[in-house]
Design a protein around this motif. Sequence first.
Motif, PDB file in Angstrom:
ATOM      1  N   VAL A 223       0.853  -1.192   0.000  1.00  0.00           N
ATOM      2  CA  VAL A 223       0.000   0.000   0.000  1.00  0.00           C
ATOM      3  C   VAL A 223       0.891   1.244   0.000  1.00  0.00           C
ATOM      4  CG1 VAL A 223      -1.868   1.235   1.137  1.00  0.00           C
ATOM      5  CG2 VAL A 223      -1.768  -1.264   1.276  1.00  0.00           C
ATOM      6  N   TYR A 224       0.719   2.065  -1.043  1.00  0.00           N
ATOM      7  CA  TYR A 224       1.532   3.259  -1.180  1.00  0.00           C
ATOM      8  C   TYR A 224       0.633   4.494  -1.305  1.00  0.00           C
ATOM      9  CZ  TYR A 224       5.173  -0.126  -2.329  1.00  0.00           C
ATOM     10  OH  TYR A 224       6.056  -1.177  -2.281  1.00  0.00           O
ATOM     11  N   ASN A 225       1.093   5.597  -0.727  1.00  0.00           N
ATOM     12  CA  ASN A 225       0.355   6.854  -0.737  1.00  0.00           C
ATOM     13  C   ASN A 225       0.981   7.795  -1.764  1.00  0.00           C
ATOM     14  OD1 ASN A 225      -1.167   9.117  -0.212  1.00  0.00           O
ATOM     15  ND2 ASN A 225      -0.415   9.441   1.878  1.00  0.00           N
TER      16      ASN A 225
ATOM     17  N   ILE B   7      -1.384  10.374  -9.502  1.00  0.00           N
ATOM     18  CA  ILE B   7      -2.590   9.544  -9.589  1.00  0.00           C
ATOM     19  C   ILE B   7      -3.776  10.446  -9.265  1.00  0.00           C
ATOM     20  CG2 ILE B   7      -3.760   7.457  -8.806  1.00  0.00           C
ATOM     21  CD1 ILE B   7      -1.105   6.928 -10.171  1.00  0.00           C
ATOM     22  N   LYS B   8      -4.527  10.845 -10.252  1.00  0.00           N
ATOM     23  CA  LYS B   8      -5.618  11.797 -10.058  1.00  0.00           C
ATOM     24  C   LYS B   8      -6.923  11.129  -9.620  1.00  0.00           C
ATOM     25  CE  LYS B   8      -2.896  15.036 -11.269  1.00  0.00           C
ATOM     26  NZ  LYS B   8      -2.347  15.924 -10.192  1.00  0.00           N
ATOM     27  N   GLY B   9      -7.083   9.854  -9.920  1.00  0.00           N
ATOM     28  CA  GLY B   9      -8.303   9.149  -9.534  1.00  0.00           C
ATOM     29  C   GLY B   9      -8.233   8.651  -8.102  1.00  0.00           C
ATOM     30  N   THR B  10      -9.080   7.692  -7.777  1.00  0.00           N
ATOM     31  CA  THR B  10      -9.095   7.154  -6.411  1.00  0.00           C
ATOM     32  C   THR B  10      -7.850   6.337  -6.117  1.00  0.00           C
ATOM     33  OG1 THR B  10     -10.325   5.206  -7.162  1.00  0.00           O
ATOM     34  CG2 THR B  10     -11.611   7.073  -6.342  1.00  0.00           C
ATOM     35  N   GLY B  11      -7.269   5.722  -7.144  1.00  0.00           N
ATOM     36  CA  GLY B  11      -6.081   4.922  -6.926  1.00  0.00           C
ATOM     37  C   GLY B  11      -5.749   4.065  -8.130  1.00  0.00           C
ATOM     38  N   MET B  12      -4.648   3.336  -7.999  1.00  0.00           N
ATOM     39  CA  MET B  12      -4.219   2.424  -9.057  1.00  0.00           C
ATOM     40  C   MET B  12      -3.867   1.082  -8.437  1.00  0.00           C
ATOM     41  SD  MET B  12      -0.898   2.672 -11.600  1.00  0.00           S
ATOM     42  CE  MET B  12      -1.540   4.093 -12.480  1.00  0.00           C
TER      43      MET B  12
ATOM     44  N   THR C  33     -12.401  -5.295  -5.789  1.00  0.00           N
ATOM     45  CA  THR C  33     -13.675  -5.273  -5.060  1.00  0.00           C
ATOM     46  C   THR C  33     -13.606  -4.330  -3.866  1.00  0.00           C
ATOM     47  OG1 THR C  33     -13.048  -7.178  -3.674  1.00  0.00           O
ATOM     48  CG2 THR C  33     -14.202  -7.653  -5.738  1.00  0.00           C
ATOM     49  N   GLN C  34     -12.406  -4.001  -3.421  1.00  0.00           N
ATOM     50  CA  GLN C  34     -12.244  -3.116  -2.268  1.00  0.00           C
ATOM     51  C   GLN C  34     -12.127  -1.647  -2.687  1.00  0.00           C
ATOM     52  OE1 GLN C  34     -12.452  -4.889   0.649  1.00  0.00           O
ATOM     53  NE2 GLN C  34     -12.623  -6.618  -0.799  1.00  0.00           N
ATOM     54  N   LEU C  35     -11.824  -1.417  -3.964  1.00  0.00           N
ATOM     55  CA  LEU C  35     -11.696  -0.048  -4.476  1.00  0.00           C
ATOM     56  C   LEU C  35     -12.133  -0.083  -5.937  1.00  0.00           C
ATOM     57  CD1 LEU C  35     -10.826   2.807  -3.602  1.00  0.00           C
ATOM     58  CD2 LEU C  35      -8.538   2.287  -4.459  1.00  0.00           C
ATOM     59  N   ALA C  36     -13.445  -0.078  -6.137  1.00  0.00           N
ATOM     60  CA  ALA C  36     -14.024  -0.362  -7.456  1.00  0.00           C
ATOM     61  C   ALA C  36     -13.594   0.626  -8.536  1.00  0.00           C
ATOM     62  CB  ALA C  36     -15.550  -0.370  -7.343  1.00  0.00           C
ATOM     63  N   ASP C  37     -13.382   1.887  -8.192  1.00  0.00           N
ATOM     64  CA  ASP C  37     -13.071   2.909  -9.194  1.00  0.00           C
ATOM     65  C   ASP C  37     -11.586   2.999  -9.512  1.00  0.00           C
ATOM     66  OD1 ASP C  37     -15.755   3.566  -9.296  1.00  0.00           O
ATOM     67  OD2 ASP C  37     -15.572   5.119  -7.749  1.00  0.00           O
ATOM     68  N   ALA C  38     -10.771   2.190  -8.882  1.00  0.00           N
ATOM     69  CA  ALA C  38      -9.322   2.271  -9.102  1.00  0.00           C
ATOM     70  C   ALA C  38      -8.949   1.779 -10.498  1.00  0.00           C
ATOM     71  CB  ALA C  38      -8.597   1.454  -8.043  1.00  0.00           C
ATOM     72  N   GLU C  39      -7.937   2.384 -11.062  1.00  0.00           N
ATOM     73  CA  GLU C  39      -7.404   1.945 -12.352  1.00  0.00           C
ATOM     74  C   GLU C  39      -6.610   0.653 -12.158  1.00  0.00           C
ATOM     75  OE1 GLU C  39      -4.061   3.404 -15.654  1.00  0.00           O
ATOM     76  OE2 GLU C  39      -4.624   4.711 -13.981  1.00  0.00           O
ATOM     77  N   ARG C  40      -6.775  -0.279 -13.079  1.00  0.00           N
ATOM     78  CA  ARG C  40      -6.018  -1.537 -13.025  1.00  0.00           C
ATOM     79  C   ARG C  40      -4.939  -1.514 -14.108  1.00  0.00           C
ATOM     80  NH1 ARG C  40     -10.784  -6.146 -12.729  1.00  0.00           N
ATOM     81  NH2 ARG C  40     -12.355  -4.811 -11.730  1.00  0.00           N
ATOM     82  N   ARG C  41      -3.724  -1.910 -13.715  1.00  0.00           N
ATOM     83  CA  ARG C  41      -2.628  -1.919 -14.665  1.00  0.00           C
ATOM     84  C   ARG C  41      -1.715  -3.110 -14.380  1.00  0.00           C
ATOM     85  NH1 ARG C  41       0.999   3.455 -15.325  1.00  0.00           N
ATOM     86  NH2 ARG C  41      -1.114   4.286 -15.738  1.00  0.00           N
ATOM     87  N   THR C  42      -1.201  -3.703 -15.451  1.00  0.00           N
ATOM     88  CA  THR C  42      -0.257  -4.808 -15.287  1.00  0.00           C
ATOM     89  C   THR C  42       1.096  -4.410 -15.862  1.00  0.00           C
ATOM     90  OG1 THR C  42      -0.936  -5.830 -17.388  1.00  0.00           O
ATOM     91  CG2 THR C  42      -2.057  -6.567 -15.392  1.00  0.00           C
ATOM     92  N   ASP C  43       2.149  -5.031 -15.336  1.00  0.00           N
ATOM     93  CA  ASP C  43       3.518  -4.756 -15.771  1.00  0.00           C
ATOM     94  C   ASP C  43       4.135  -6.077 -16.229  1.00  0.00           C
ATOM     95  OD1 ASP C  43       6.123  -4.031 -16.172  1.00  0.00           O
ATOM     96  OD2 ASP C  43       6.466  -3.231 -14.157  1.00  0.00           O
TER      97      ASP C  43
ATOM     98  N   ALA D 100       3.908 -12.368  -7.335  1.00  0.00           N
ATOM     99  CA  ALA D 100       2.454 -12.242  -7.374  1.00  0.00           C
ATOM    100  C   ALA D 100       1.936 -11.098  -6.506  1.00  0.00           C
ATOM    101  CB  ALA D 100       1.810 -13.548  -6.915  1.00  0.00           C
ATOM    102  N   VAL D 101       2.828 -10.335  -5.873  1.00  0.00           N
ATOM    103  CA  VAL D 101       2.418  -9.244  -4.987  1.00  0.00           C
ATOM    104  C   VAL D 101       1.821  -8.097  -5.790  1.00  0.00           C
ATOM    105  CG1 VAL D 101       3.201  -7.587  -3.239  1.00  0.00           C
ATOM    106  CG2 VAL D 101       4.205  -9.882  -3.333  1.00  0.00           C
ATOM    107  N   LEU D 102       0.760  -7.495  -5.240  1.00  0.00           N
ATOM    108  CA  LEU D 102       0.086  -6.371  -5.891  1.00  0.00           C
ATOM    109  C   LEU D 102       0.406  -5.061  -5.171  1.00  0.00           C
ATOM    110  CD1 LEU D 102      -3.478  -7.910  -6.392  1.00  0.00           C
ATOM    111  CD2 LEU D 102      -1.485  -8.080  -7.903  1.00  0.00           C
ATOM    112  N   ASP D 103       0.262  -3.954  -5.898  1.00  0.00           N
ATOM    113  CA  ASP D 103       0.405  -2.623  -5.311  1.00  0.00           C
ATOM    114  C   ASP D 103      -0.940  -1.916  -5.350  1.00  0.00           C
ATOM    115  OD1 ASP D 103       3.077  -3.131  -5.069  1.00  0.00           O
ATOM    116  OD2 ASP D 103       3.683  -1.856  -6.763  1.00  0.00           O
ATOM    117  N   LEU D 104      -1.313  -1.303  -4.245  1.00  0.00           N
ATOM    118  CA  LEU D 104      -2.458  -0.394  -4.221  1.00  0.00           C
ATOM    119  C   LEU D 104      -1.879   0.988  -3.978  1.00  0.00           C
ATOM    120  CD1 LEU D 104      -5.849  -0.807  -2.369  1.00  0.00           C
ATOM    121  CD2 LEU D 104      -4.686   1.383  -2.531  1.00  0.00           C
ATOM    122  N   ILE D 105      -1.960   1.854  -4.989  1.00  0.00           N
ATOM    123  CA  ILE D 105      -1.398   3.200  -4.904  1.00  0.00           C
ATOM    124  C   ILE D 105      -2.556   4.182  -4.755  1.00  0.00           C
ATOM    125  CG2 ILE D 105       0.081   4.904  -6.037  1.00  0.00           C
ATOM    126  CD1 ILE D 105       1.234   2.599  -7.709  1.00  0.00           C
ATOM    127  N   ILE D 106      -2.599   4.882  -3.643  1.00  0.00           N
ATOM    128  CA  ILE D 106      -3.707   5.773  -3.323  1.00  0.00           C
ATOM    129  C   ILE D 106      -3.582   7.069  -4.103  1.00  0.00           C
ATOM    130  CG2 ILE D 106      -4.850   7.040  -1.468  1.00  0.00           C
ATOM    131  CD1 ILE D 106      -3.765   4.906   0.466  1.00  0.00           C
TER     132      ILE D 106
END
Length: 215
Positions: A96-98, A134-139, A156-166, A172-178
Amino acid sequence: MSMLTPPGMGGKYRITGDKYPRMRPPRRRARLGAAVVASVAVLGLVGWGTLQLIDVFTGGGKKAAASGAKTECRTKAAAEARVKDVPAPGAITVNVYNATTRGGLAKKTADELKKRGFKIGDVGNAAKEFDKKIKGTGMLLGPVTAQSTSLPVLATQLADAERRTDAGRKGAVLDLIIGDAFKGLAKPAAAQQALTALTAPAAPAASADRPKKAC
């Protein structure tokens, strides 16, 4: 001259003996023809009986078609089950990153995700690549393999967040960027409802022109 020869006739037309010749068809040819006809009839009956037995023991073409339809339905159901085979929150680790100017969001969000069953990795400020960008709710960021597995679960925890793959990302770890528009995670009830809908098997869409065919 024989008594069978009419008067005035003789020579090569003279009939000798005391009986007229009897005209009969050859018996052997008649018997042979009858035997051939009987053989053809027997072979026809045997062939017809064989087809009937095959139809009885195999169930005929209708049963074969029904079996094929059932196999197709089972294959389709198995494919839908595989699409819905997503990991549980407890199998997903989230960093989780801010990326905003507001302090404390990463820690608060990480604690809430932990309560909802997710594993927490790193917590802190976003990298320069994303900080204050990040101008939206998150990535939500993850490897390509997470696109249809763990990323939808986290979403499902942040429906409006942008999804991106690298493509170059390992593990398999994910990042949630606020992002700047972040006001908090989805309400627990809404998040759980979205997670249930995600893992439930999808009902096949019925055509508007014809009724849905049952398997």
